[in-house]
Design a protein around this motif. Structure first.
Motif, mmCIF file in Angstrom:
data_model
loop_
_atom_site.group_PDB
_atom_site.id
_atom_site.type_symbol
_atom_site.label_atom_id
_atom_site.label_comp_id
_atom_site.label_asym_id
_atom_site.label_seq_id
_atom_site.Cartn_x
_atom_site.Cartn_y
_atom_site.Cartn_z
ATOM 1 N N ILE A 141 -26.840 -73.598 -17.926
ATOM 2 C CA ILE A 141 -26.337 -74.818 -17.300
ATOM 3 C C ILE A 141 -27.493 -75.770 -17.007
ATOM 4 O O ILE A 141 -27.422 -76.976 -17.263
ATOM 5 N N LEU A 142 -28.603 -75.207 -16.518
ATOM 6 C CA LEU A 142 -29.789 -76.029 -16.285
ATOM 7 C C LEU A 142 -30.297 -76.630 -17.599
ATOM 8 O O LEU A 142 -30.678 -77.807 -17.641
ATOM 9 N N MET A 143 -30.296 -75.837 -18.667
ATOM 10 C CA MET A 143 -30.739 -76.352 -19.961
ATOM 11 C C MET A 143 -29.830 -77.488 -20.433
ATOM 12 O O MET A 143 -30.307 -78.488 -21.000
ATOM 13 N N SER A 144 -28.524 -77.368 -20.194
ATOM 14 C CA SER A 144 -27.601 -78.442 -20.572
ATOM 15 C C SER A 144 -27.880 -79.709 -19.773
ATOM 16 O O SER A 144 -27.769 -80.825 -20.301
ATOM 17 N N ILE A 145 -28.261 -79.534 -18.501
ATOM 18 C CA ILE A 145 -28.606 -80.712 -17.698
ATOM 19 C C ILE A 145 -29.853 -81.379 -18.265
ATOM 20 O O ILE A 145 -29.953 -82.617 -18.310
ATOM 21 N N GLU A 146 -30.811 -80.566 -18.755
ATOM 22 C CA GLU A 146 -31.993 -81.142 -19.403
ATOM 23 C C GLU A 146 -31.600 -81.915 -20.669
ATOM 24 O O GLU A 146 -32.199 -82.954 -20.969
ATOM 25 N N LEU A 147 -30.596 -81.420 -21.403
ATOM 26 C CA LEU A 147 -30.109 -82.174 -22.566
ATOM 27 C C LEU A 147 -29.626 -83.555 -22.136
ATOM 28 O O LEU A 147 -29.917 -84.566 -22.781
ATOM 29 N N MET A 148 -28.899 -83.595 -21.010
ATOM 30 C CA MET A 148 -28.384 -84.893 -20.543
ATOM 31 C C MET A 148 -29.525 -85.823 -20.136
ATOM 32 O O MET A 148 -29.504 -87.018 -20.452
ATOM 33 N N PHE A 149 -30.557 -85.262 -19.443
ATOM 34 C CA PHE A 149 -31.734 -86.077 -19.086
ATOM 35 C C PHE A 149 -32.341 -86.714 -20.327
ATOM 36 O O PHE A 149 -32.662 -87.909 -20.345
ATOM 37 N N ASN A 150 -32.492 -85.905 -21.388
ATOM 38 C CA ASN A 150 -33.140 -86.415 -22.592
ATOM 39 C C ASN A 150 -32.285 -87.459 -23.285
ATOM 40 O O ASN A 150 -32.817 -88.423 -23.838
ATOM 41 N N ALA A 151 -30.958 -87.278 -23.261
ATOM 42 C CA ALA A 151 -30.070 -88.283 -23.851
ATOM 43 C C ALA A 151 -30.241 -89.620 -23.135
ATOM 44 O O ALA A 151 -30.338 -90.680 -23.765
ATOM 45 N N VAL A 152 -30.301 -89.563 -21.801
ATOM 46 C CA VAL A 152 -30.470 -90.801 -21.027
ATOM 47 C C VAL A 152 -31.827 -91.427 -21.321
ATOM 48 O O VAL A 152 -31.948 -92.652 -21.438
ATOM 49 N N ASN A 153 -32.861 -90.578 -21.476
ATOM 50 C CA ASN A 153 -34.189 -91.101 -21.788
ATOM 51 C C ASN A 153 -34.203 -91.832 -23.119
ATOM 52 O O ASN A 153 -34.829 -92.893 -23.244
ATOM 53 N N ILE A 154 -33.514 -91.265 -24.123
ATOM 54 C CA ILE A 154 -33.451 -91.935 -25.433
ATOM 55 C C ILE A 154 -32.797 -93.306 -25.278
ATOM 56 O O ILE A 154 -33.280 -94.304 -25.819
ATOM 57 N N ALA A 155 -31.705 -93.375 -24.495
ATOM 58 C CA ALA A 155 -31.032 -94.662 -24.298
ATOM 59 C C ALA A 155 -31.961 -95.661 -23.609
ATOM 60 O O ALA A 155 -32.059 -96.823 -24.018
ATOM 61 N N PHE A 156 -32.687 -95.204 -22.557
ATOM 62 C CA PHE A 156 -33.583 -96.108 -21.833
ATOM 63 C C PHE A 156 -34.685 -96.657 -22.746
ATOM 64 O O PHE A 156 -34.958 -97.869 -22.758
ATOM 65 N N VAL A 157 -35.319 -95.753 -23.509
ATOM 66 C CA VAL A 157 -36.436 -96.199 -24.349
ATOM 67 C C VAL A 157 -35.938 -97.105 -25.475
ATOM 68 O O VAL A 157 -36.595 -98.090 -25.827
ATOM 69 N N ALA A 158 -34.733 -96.799 -26.014
ATOM 70 C CA ALA A 158 -34.193 -97.644 -27.077
ATOM 71 C C ALA A 158 -33.899 -99.049 -26.555
ATOM 72 O O ALA A 158 -34.216 -100.046 -27.219
ATOM 73 N N VAL A 159 -33.327 -99.133 -25.343
ATOM 74 C CA VAL A 159 -33.045 -100.455 -24.780
ATOM 75 C C VAL A 159 -34.344 -101.172 -24.453
ATOM 76 O O VAL A 159 -34.448 -102.389 -24.584
ATOM 77 N N SER A 160 -35.374 -100.401 -24.067
ATOM 78 C CA SER A 160 -36.672 -101.012 -23.798
ATOM 79 C C SER A 160 -37.228 -101.684 -25.042
ATOM 80 O O SER A 160 -37.870 -102.729 -24.963
#
Lengths: 165, 110
Positions: free
Chosen positions: B33-52
């Motif tokens: 479950i913790l690993m899945s939460i890390e997947l979500m963190f990374n997905a959000v990071n990709i979105a942030f950097v792409a919008v940047s």
């Protein structure tokens, strides 16, 4: 090979590795395989960051996620493993509800994400790391300092929680 | 092949986030479950950097907007802190109960 051809190629390879790695984390039956797929996922994420000209974020991603968090997760897997059973990464009884909630989440966030007005040409290819340093210690200095306090609190907190007695 | 734009990265981010949501809700092992939460963190990071990189530049910003990258760096920091504390909690639970299956950890369930 022309750069115009290279960028889509790298993107699709990295995206395929990312999605396969993410699915492997969730669906592989052995937890140690899932934990190692997570490394693949983190490295592919760093590749996406490099493609987006965010080299510093990519380096931090490799150092912190692929380096440190993976080691933490592997230690937690090893210390909490009861048996060498095949099914160390089982599903719970909420599979149906979970897939419904996941589908609803996807349907909710995708229109919101695609509504972001993007110019379809990227920003300038200048070296952004000096700018990043100036921004970190300029407008974002308060967040920067709070992050260091947070890291100290997490360090002390995890030692206190995890130590014997 | 067409050129890669903002929407490609955002769709990729949405797919990974969805996989993370499903994993966090459907798995039984607390570490996964913790690993899945890390997947979500990374997905959000990709979105942030792409919008940047591809997003609109706000008025007054000097040519390039770094806010997304800075958010991604802070998310990585907070993610590391969260992973350390969460794994410490999982170890403490394991020491006490000899299990990390969330089906057995129902003391706080109403």
């Amino acid at each position: 090979m022309a750069p115009g051809f290279l960028e889509p190629l790298i993107f699709y390879v990295a995206a395929a590795v990312l999605i396969i790695g993410a699915l492997a984390v969730v669906f592989l039956p052995r937890i140690i395989h899932a934990a190692l797929s997570l490394v693949l996922f983190f490295v592919a994420t760093a590749g996406i960051f490099i493609l987006l000209h965010a080299e510093f974020v990519a380096a931090a991603q490799i150092l912190i996620y692929a380096g440190a968090i993976t080691v933490l997760v592997l230690f937690a897997v090893m210390l909490t493993q009861q048996s060498q059973s095949l099914e160390s990464n089982p599903f719970n009884a909420q599979g149906l509800v979970a897939s419904f909630v996941a589908a609803a989440t996807f349907a909710a966030i995708l229109p919101a994400l695609l509504a972001i007005p993007g110019k379809n040409r990227p920003g300038p290819n200048i070296d952004l790391i000096p700018e990043l340093g100036k921004a970190m210690l300029g407008p974002w200095i308060l967040s920067f300092e709070i992050a260091s306090v947070l890291l100290l609190a997490a360090l002390i907190g995890s030692i206190v929680i995890a130590k014997e007695n | 092949m067409e050129t890669i734009g903002l929407s490609h990265y955002l769709i990729l981010s949405a797919i990974i986030f969805t996989v993370g949501v499903y994993g966090a809700l459907a798995k039984r092992n607390a570490v996964v479950i913790l690993m899945s939460i890390e997947l979500m963190f990374n997905a959000v990071n990709i979105a942030f950097v792409a919008v940047s990189r591809y997003g609109p530049i706000p008025p007054g910003a000097p040519g390039v907007d770094l806010t997304g990258q800075i958010f991604a760096l802070f998310i990585i920091t907070v993610g590391a802190a969260e992973a350390a504390v969460a794994l410490a909690i999982i170890l403490a639970i394991y020491r006490l109960r000899r299990t990390i299956s969330i089906d057995d950890l129902n003391l706080m369930k109403w």
